[in-house]
Design an enzyme around this catalytic site. Sequence first.
Site, mmCIF file in Angstrom:
data_model
loop_
_atom_site.group_PDB
_atom_site.id
_atom_site.type_symbol
_atom_site.label_atom_id
_atom_site.label_comp_id
_atom_site.label_asym_id
_atom_site.label_seq_id
_atom_site.Cartn_x
_atom_site.Cartn_y
_atom_site.Cartn_z
ATOM 1 N N THR A 14 -41.005 -14.700 -15.501
ATOM 2 C CA THR A 14 -41.703 -15.374 -14.729
ATOM 3 C C THR A 14 -41.779 -16.962 -14.902
ATOM 4 O O THR A 14 -41.273 -17.753 -14.392
ATOM 5 C CB THR A 14 -43.122 -14.976 -14.303
ATOM 6 O OG1 THR A 14 -43.078 -13.700 -13.826
ATOM 7 C CG2 THR A 14 -43.683 -15.474 -13.032
ATOM 8 N N VAL A 15 -42.397 -17.114 -16.158
ATOM 9 C CA VAL A 15 -42.462 -18.426 -16.499
ATOM 10 C C VAL A 15 -41.275 -19.207 -16.997
ATOM 11 O O VAL A 15 -41.307 -20.609 -16.801
ATOM 12 C CB VAL A 15 -43.479 -18.513 -17.935
ATOM 13 C CG1 VAL A 15 -43.783 -19.882 -18.239
ATOM 14 C CG2 VAL A 15 -44.784 -17.687 -17.674
ATOM 15 N N LYS A 107 -50.046 -16.704 -26.636
ATOM 16 C CA LYS A 107 -51.148 -16.972 -27.140
ATOM 17 C C LYS A 107 -51.389 -16.156 -28.600
ATOM 18 O O LYS A 107 -52.059 -16.369 -29.349
ATOM 19 C CB LYS A 107 -52.324 -16.705 -25.921
ATOM 20 C CG LYS A 107 -52.252 -15.345 -25.383
ATOM 21 C CD LYS A 107 -52.305 -15.428 -24.226
ATOM 22 C CE LYS A 107 -51.084 -15.834 -23.414
ATOM 23 N NZ LYS A 107 -50.734 -15.641 -22.143
ATOM 24 N N GLU A 131 -49.954 -25.646 -24.304
ATOM 25 C CA GLU A 131 -50.899 -25.989 -23.285
ATOM 26 C C GLU A 131 -50.962 -24.677 -22.132
ATOM 27 O O GLU A 131 -51.959 -24.147 -21.613
ATOM 28 C CB GLU A 131 -50.574 -26.931 -22.387
ATOM 29 C CG GLU A 131 -51.535 -27.550 -20.996
ATOM 30 C CD GLU A 131 -52.979 -27.852 -21.823
ATOM 31 O OE1 GLU A 131 -52.917 -28.909 -22.096
ATOM 32 O OE2 GLU A 131 -53.836 -27.062 -21.662
ATOM 33 N N VAL A 134 -53.226 -21.198 -22.912
ATOM 34 C CA VAL A 134 -54.731 -20.759 -22.755
ATOM 35 C C VAL A 134 -55.117 -21.016 -21.299
ATOM 36 O O VAL A 134 -54.895 -22.291 -20.851
ATOM 37 C CB VAL A 134 -55.501 -21.471 -23.614
ATOM 38 C CG1 VAL A 134 -57.195 -21.356 -23.247
ATOM 39 C CG2 VAL A 134 -55.401 -21.232 -24.952
ATOM 40 N N GLY A 189 -49.224 -4.981 -9.879
ATOM 41 C CA GLY A 189 -48.341 -5.744 -11.171
ATOM 42 C C GLY A 189 -49.249 -6.811 -11.849
ATOM 43 O O GLY A 189 -48.608 -7.620 -12.500
ATOM 44 N N ASP A 203 -56.398 -10.392 -24.873
ATOM 45 C CA ASP A 203 -55.600 -11.482 -24.384
ATOM 46 C C ASP A 203 -56.577 -12.637 -24.386
ATOM 47 O O ASP A 203 -56.174 -13.892 -24.584
ATOM 48 C CB ASP A 203 -55.045 -11.251 -22.921
ATOM 49 C CG ASP A 203 -54.616 -12.167 -22.202
ATOM 50 O OD1 ASP A 203 -53.448 -12.899 -22.455
ATOM 51 O OD2 ASP A 203 -55.262 -12.932 -21.223
ATOM 52 N N LYS A 207 -56.998 -16.310 -26.492
ATOM 53 C CA LYS A 207 -57.272 -17.683 -25.865
ATOM 54 C C LYS A 207 -58.405 -18.338 -26.620
ATOM 55 O O LYS A 207 -58.385 -19.344 -26.976
ATOM 56 C CB LYS A 207 -57.294 -17.612 -24.365
ATOM 57 C CG LYS A 207 -56.049 -17.166 -23.698
ATOM 58 C CD LYS A 207 -56.345 -16.571 -22.173
ATOM 59 C CE LYS A 207 -54.902 -16.153 -21.678
ATOM 60 N NZ LYS A 207 -55.093 -15.219 -20.429
ATOM 61 N N GLY A 304 -49.274 -16.963 -13.594
ATOM 62 C CA GLY A 304 -48.381 -17.303 -12.329
ATOM 63 C C GLY A 304 -47.244 -18.079 -12.724
ATOM 64 O O GLY A 304 -47.371 -18.764 -13.728
HETATM 65 N N1 HSE Z 1 -53.002 -11.347 -18.260
HETATM 66 C C1 HSE Z 1 -53.381 -12.657 -18.036
HETATM 67 C C2 HSE Z 1 -54.552 -12.900 -17.059
HETATM 68 C C3 HSE Z 1 -52.377 -13.632 -18.015
HETATM 69 O O1 HSE Z 1 -54.679 -11.723 -16.481
HETATM 70 O O2 HSE Z 1 -55.022 -13.580 -16.971
HETATM 71 C C4 HSE Z 1 -51.569 -13.982 -19.285
HETATM 72 O O3 HSE Z 1 -52.454 -14.382 -20.238
#
Ligand code: HSE
Length: 428
Positions: A14-15, A107, A131, A134, A189, A203, A207, A304
Site C-alpha cells: 500500500t505505502v 517502526k 517520518e 510514527v 482488513g 506496534d 512508535k 493508509g
Molecule cells: N496497524 C497500525 C494501526 C498501522 O492500526 O495504526 C501501522 O502502524
Amino acid sequence: MSTPLRLGIAGLGTVGVGVVRIVQRHAALLETRTGRRVTISAVSARTRDKDRGVRLGDYAWEDDPVALAVRDDVDVFVELMGGSDGPAKAATEAAIRAGKHVVTANKAMLAIHGQELAEAAENKGVSLRFEAAVAGGIPVIKALTEGLAGNEISRVMGVMNGTCNYILTRMQDAGLDYQTVFAEADALGYLEADPTLDVGGIDAGHKLAILAAIAFGTRVDFSGLHIEGIERITIEDIEQAADMGYRIKLLGVAQKTGRGLEARMTPCLVPDTSPLGQLKGGTNMVVLEGDSVDQIVLRGPGAGEGPTASAVMADVLDIARGNTVSVFGIPADQLAAPEPAAASAPAAFYVRMSLIDKPGVLAKIATVLGDAGVSIDRMRQYGHTDPHAPVLIVTHKTARDALDRAIEAMEGTGVLASHPVAIRIEDV
Ligand code: HSE
C-alpha cells in the site's frame, strides 16, 4: 541543470504504491519545491507479476532488495518492506554502507535497531529518516526534532494505533463486546498480519519508543517500555468508564519525572471531553508538551496509502533540499542511556469489582483500601439481578504498588466474585 534525486523503492504494498503515485502525479510540483527532479530508478518487491494499479514499466526491477539498495543509480533507498530484521535490515545496512540515504516507514526496525543504524548512518554522513514510522500522516518526527527543538520536552502522549482506537470506539458506540469487534476489524482488513502487533500494544509501543528517544535525547529503548494490550478490555469497562465520564484508550505516555524516564503503552482512562477522549475510529493523536510551547495536539490519519506515503515523501523532499538533521535529533553518539523510572508516578485509578452482595462487603473493601493508603474519590454500585454486585471505585492519586497491595488484600476478604480490574486515569 541540477541533478535529479533518484529513488530505489523496496516494498510495493500500500505505502510503496502510494509513493510511486505521488512521484508520478506531482513530478512538477516536487521539482518546483526542491529545485530537483525526484525520479524512481528501480523497485523491488516479493512478487513481480502482480497488477498494482500503477505504472512500473519505466523502472528497473530487482528481486533482491539488497541489490536495489546499492545500485549506482539510486541516491535514496526507500525501505517499505517492514519487519525488524531480515531483508529490511540487511538492505538498510547495505544502503548505508554504500553511502545511500535511507527513508523508511519501519517502526519495528527503528525501535529495536535504531541506535546502531543511526550510528552507522551518521558515521557515513547519510540521512536515515522515518517520518512515516510514527503516526502515519502526522508529521510528528519533524514537530519534535525541528518545530519544538527549542523546548525541553516534559511529556509525549498519544493514541498511535488506529486499529485499537477503532476497536475501542466501535465497542463503545455499538455496545459490542471485544471479540465481536475484533472479528469485524479482521474482516475489514484493519489488523496487521500478526494481530498481536496491534491489539497487544506492540506496534504502538515501537512508535512510542522512537518518540521517547527523540523527546528525551536517549537511546531507543523498546525493551524498557511497559506494554499492555487491549485484549482484556470488556464492554462493561467501556460502559462503566463512560458512566464515570471517561473513555478508554490505548495510550502511550513517555515522561520525565524525578524518578527517571517513564514510558508505557497501556489502556488508560481519559476524560471524555478531552481531545484524546473525543478521538474516534482509526485516527491517531499525539500530544507534545514542552517548557516553552506548553502543549500541542496533532491529530490525523495514522495509516493508509495516502497519509503514509505523504510522510515518506516529506523525508525524500528534505533530502532533495539538502536539509539534514541528526537521526534522533541529536548526534547518535551523544544519546544518553535511558534511566527507566523504578515506579510510575502516582495517578488516580478506576477499579471495577464484582462483589458478593451481602452485608458488610463494601465496608471490607473500604477498609483494605484505607489500610493500603488508597483514598476513594468516587464509588458507585449498579443494580443487578444475579448475586454479584458490580461496584466501581475511582481513587484519588495513589502509587500503583499501594493499589496492588489493596487488591491483593481484597482477594483475602472472601467478598470478591472475580479479580478486580484496575486502569490508570491519565491527566491529559
Ligand atoms: N496497524 C497500525 C494501526 C498501522 O492500526 O495504526 C501501522 O502502524
